[in-house]
Design a protein around this motif. Sequence first.
Motif, PDB file in Angstrom:
ATOM      1  N   VAL A  20       2.633 -29.013 -43.344  1.00  0.00           N
ATOM      2  CA  VAL A  20       1.758 -30.060 -42.796  1.00  0.00           C
ATOM      3  C   VAL A  20       2.434 -30.753 -41.612  1.00  0.00           C
ATOM      4  CG1 VAL A  20       0.375 -30.365 -44.884  1.00  0.00           C
ATOM      5  CG2 VAL A  20       2.395 -31.806 -44.541  1.00  0.00           C
ATOM      6  N   ALA A  21       3.754 -30.888 -41.663  1.00  0.00           N
ATOM      7  CA  ALA A  21       4.476 -31.462 -40.519  1.00  0.00           C
ATOM      8  C   ALA A  21       4.347 -30.560 -39.296  1.00  0.00           C
ATOM      9  CB  ALA A  21       5.945 -31.689 -40.879  1.00  0.00           C
ATOM     10  N   ALA A  22       4.420 -29.256 -39.497  1.00  0.00           N
ATOM     11  CA  ALA A  22       4.274 -28.307 -38.387  1.00  0.00           C
ATOM     12  C   ALA A  22       2.851 -28.339 -37.827  1.00  0.00           C
ATOM     13  CB  ALA A  22       4.641 -26.900 -38.842  1.00  0.00           C
ATOM     14  N   ALA A  23       1.864 -28.475 -38.681  1.00  0.00           N
ATOM     15  CA  ALA A  23       0.473 -28.565 -38.218  1.00  0.00           C
ATOM     16  C   ALA A  23       0.287 -29.796 -37.347  1.00  0.00           C
ATOM     17  CB  ALA A  23      -0.483 -28.605 -39.409  1.00  0.00           C
ATOM     18  N   VAL A  24       0.844 -30.907 -37.768  1.00  0.00           N
ATOM     19  CA  VAL A  24       0.742 -32.150 -37.010  1.00  0.00           C
ATOM     20  C   VAL A  24       1.495 -32.033 -35.678  1.00  0.00           C
ATOM     21  CG1 VAL A  24       1.534 -34.556 -37.009  1.00  0.00           C
ATOM     22  CG2 VAL A  24       0.213 -33.662 -38.938  1.00  0.00           C
ATOM     23  N   ALA A  25       2.653 -31.413 -35.694  1.00  0.00           N
ATOM     24  CA  ALA A  25       3.410 -31.215 -34.450  1.00  0.00           C
ATOM     25  C   ALA A  25       2.599 -30.380 -33.463  1.00  0.00           C
ATOM     26  CB  ALA A  25       4.756 -30.552 -34.747  1.00  0.00           C
ATOM     27  N   HIS A  26       1.937 -29.338 -33.959  1.00  0.00           N
ATOM     28  CA  HIS A  26       1.111 -28.510 -33.088  1.00  0.00           C
ATOM     29  C   HIS A  26      -0.062 -29.325 -32.535  1.00  0.00           C
ATOM     30  CE1 HIS A  26      -0.006 -24.587 -31.491  1.00  0.00           C
ATOM     31  NE2 HIS A  26      -1.265 -24.922 -31.752  1.00  0.00           N
ATOM     32  N   ALA A  27      -0.664 -30.142 -33.379  1.00  0.00           N
ATOM     33  CA  ALA A  27      -1.780 -30.985 -32.941  1.00  0.00           C
ATOM     34  C   ALA A  27      -1.337 -31.948 -31.846  1.00  0.00           C
ATOM     35  CB  ALA A  27      -2.353 -31.756 -34.127  1.00  0.00           C
ATOM     36  N   ARG A  28      -0.153 -32.514 -31.998  1.00  0.00           N
ATOM     37  CA  ARG A  28       0.363 -33.420 -30.950  1.00  0.00           C
ATOM     38  C   ARG A  28       0.454 -32.685 -29.617  1.00  0.00           C
ATOM     39  NH1 ARG A  28       3.986 -35.630 -34.940  1.00  0.00           N
ATOM     40  NH2 ARG A  28       3.189 -37.693 -35.463  1.00  0.00           N
ATOM     41  N   GLY A  29       0.920 -31.445 -29.672  1.00  0.00           N
ATOM     42  CA  GLY A  29       1.016 -30.636 -28.465  1.00  0.00           C
ATOM     43  C   GLY A  29      -0.333 -30.358 -27.831  1.00  0.00           C
ATOM     44  N   LEU A  30      -1.372 -30.310 -28.650  1.00  0.00           N
ATOM     45  CA  LEU A  30      -2.731 -30.094 -28.143  1.00  0.00           C
ATOM     46  C   LEU A  30      -3.393 -31.402 -27.710  1.00  0.00           C
ATOM     47  CD1 LEU A  30      -4.102 -27.566 -30.814  1.00  0.00           C
ATOM     48  CD2 LEU A  30      -3.310 -27.048 -28.491  1.00  0.00           C
ATOM     49  N   GLY A  31      -2.770 -32.520 -28.044  1.00  0.00           N
ATOM     50  CA  GLY A  31      -3.340 -33.813 -27.689  1.00  0.00           C
ATOM     51  C   GLY A  31      -4.470 -34.252 -28.603  1.00  0.00           C
ATOM     52  N   SER A 121      -8.140 -30.562 -40.139  1.00  0.00           N
ATOM     53  CA  SER A 121      -9.411 -31.048 -39.620  1.00  0.00           C
ATOM     54  C   SER A 121      -9.166 -32.237 -38.699  1.00  0.00           C
ATOM     55  CB  SER A 121     -10.329 -31.466 -40.772  1.00  0.00           C
ATOM     56  OG  SER A 121     -11.585 -31.885 -40.285  1.00  0.00           O
ATOM     57  N   GLY A 122      -9.918 -32.280 -37.617  1.00  0.00           N
ATOM     58  CA  GLY A 122      -9.832 -33.387 -36.670  1.00  0.00           C
ATOM     59  C   GLY A 122     -10.085 -32.960 -35.246  1.00  0.00           C
ATOM     60  N   GLY A 123      -9.813 -31.700 -34.936  1.00  0.00           N
ATOM     61  CA  GLY A 123     -10.085 -31.156 -33.610  1.00  0.00           C
ATOM     62  C   GLY A 123     -11.304 -30.263 -33.678  1.00  0.00           C
ATOM     63  N   SER A 124     -11.454 -29.380 -32.694  1.00  0.00           N
ATOM     64  CA  SER A 124     -12.505 -28.362 -32.775  1.00  0.00           C
ATOM     65  C   SER A 124     -12.101 -27.366 -33.859  1.00  0.00           C
ATOM     66  CB  SER A 124     -12.650 -27.642 -31.434  1.00  0.00           C
ATOM     67  OG  SER A 124     -11.492 -26.849 -31.178  1.00  0.00           O
ATOM     68  N   ALA A 125     -13.016 -26.535 -34.270  1.00  0.00           N
ATOM     69  CA  ALA A 125     -12.701 -25.520 -35.277  1.00  0.00           C
ATOM     70  C   ALA A 125     -11.555 -24.623 -34.799  1.00  0.00           C
ATOM     71  CB  ALA A 125     -13.938 -24.690 -35.606  1.00  0.00           C
ATOM     72  N   GLU A 126     -11.564 -24.282 -33.521  1.00  0.00           N
ATOM     73  CA  GLU A 126     -10.516 -23.421 -32.969  1.00  0.00           C
ATOM     74  C   GLU A 126      -9.164 -24.134 -32.950  1.00  0.00           C
ATOM     75  OE1 GLU A 126     -13.499 -24.016 -31.451  1.00  0.00           O
ATOM     76  OE2 GLU A 126     -14.432 -22.084 -31.927  1.00  0.00           O
ATOM     77  N   GLN A 127      -9.165 -25.414 -32.568  1.00  0.00           N
ATOM     78  CA  GLN A 127      -7.917 -26.185 -32.561  1.00  0.00           C
ATOM     79  C   GLN A 127      -7.380 -26.361 -33.975  1.00  0.00           C
ATOM     80  OE1 GLN A 127      -9.605 -29.564 -30.520  1.00  0.00           O
ATOM     81  NE2 GLN A 127      -8.371 -29.165 -28.681  1.00  0.00           N
ATOM     82  N   ASP A 128      -8.263 -26.659 -34.915  1.00  0.00           N
ATOM     83  CA  ASP A 128      -7.850 -26.817 -36.313  1.00  0.00           C
ATOM     84  C   ASP A 128      -7.215 -25.530 -36.827  1.00  0.00           C
ATOM     85  OD1 ASP A 128      -8.904 -29.380 -36.230  1.00  0.00           O
ATOM     86  OD2 ASP A 128     -10.669 -28.885 -37.453  1.00  0.00           O
ATOM     87  N   ALA A 129      -7.850 -24.395 -36.532  1.00  0.00           N
ATOM     88  CA  ALA A 129      -7.326 -23.102 -36.973  1.00  0.00           C
ATOM     89  C   ALA A 129      -5.963 -22.825 -36.344  1.00  0.00           C
ATOM     90  CB  ALA A 129      -8.317 -21.989 -36.641  1.00  0.00           C
ATOM     91  N   ALA A 130      -5.807 -23.170 -35.070  1.00  0.00           N
ATOM     92  CA  ALA A 130      -4.524 -22.959 -34.399  1.00  0.00           C
ATOM     93  C   ALA A 130      -3.433 -23.797 -35.052  1.00  0.00           C
ATOM     94  CB  ALA A 130      -4.644 -23.295 -32.914  1.00  0.00           C
ATOM     95  N   CYS A 131      -3.743 -25.016 -35.426  1.00  0.00           N
ATOM     96  CA  CYS A 131      -2.769 -25.877 -36.112  1.00  0.00           C
ATOM     97  C   CYS A 131      -2.406 -25.312 -37.481  1.00  0.00           C
ATOM     98  CB  CYS A 131      -3.314 -27.291 -36.259  1.00  0.00           C
ATOM     99  SG  CYS A 131      -3.495 -28.191 -34.699  1.00  0.00           S
ATOM    100  N   ALA A 132      -3.397 -24.831 -38.211  1.00  0.00           N
ATOM    101  CA  ALA A 132      -3.135 -24.258 -39.532  1.00  0.00           C
ATOM    102  C   ALA A 132      -2.278 -22.999 -39.412  1.00  0.00           C
ATOM    103  CB  ALA A 132      -4.455 -23.947 -40.242  1.00  0.00           C
TER     104      ALA A 132
END
Length: 146
Positions: A20-31, A121-132
């Motif tokens: 979950v920490a890695a998913a959040v780090a990726h999300a930060r990178g996506l803004g 969950s929180g971005g687009s479906a594609e962004q969410d999948a990329a974070c996961a």
Amino acid sequence: MTSSTVPLRNLSSDAAHAAVAAAVAHARGLGIRVNAAAVDASGVLLAFLRMDGAFLHSVDIAIDKAYTAAGFGFATEGWATAMAGDEMLKAALSVRPRLVVVGGGVPAYEGTQRVGALGVSGGSAEQDAACARAALAAIGLAEQAQ
């Protein structure tokens, strides 16, 4: 004689927290701001992380994406293909609680054994999948049985 039990492997709590920490780090990178969940092979929540300002309703959606991916063993965006042209399946699944059919949930496999899943969950479906998927890569597991 047939055995009465089967071995079951699960994502560890340490791996779940790292994921979950890695998913959040990726999300930060996506803004973007997301909620990230990790569940064991049975879909039971192991770890959850909500970024500051992430959508409130996305909390349950992230958990349910992970639950759906763990329960069926394929990424949640795969439901679009699975339901294509099958109106009865679409109607039946639309009333199932906790079933999420948009991207952002991916199963976690160790070899051929499903050990859990990630949901974002929180971005687009594609962004969410990329974070996961970034979370899965961070803990060295695969999305499909190998």
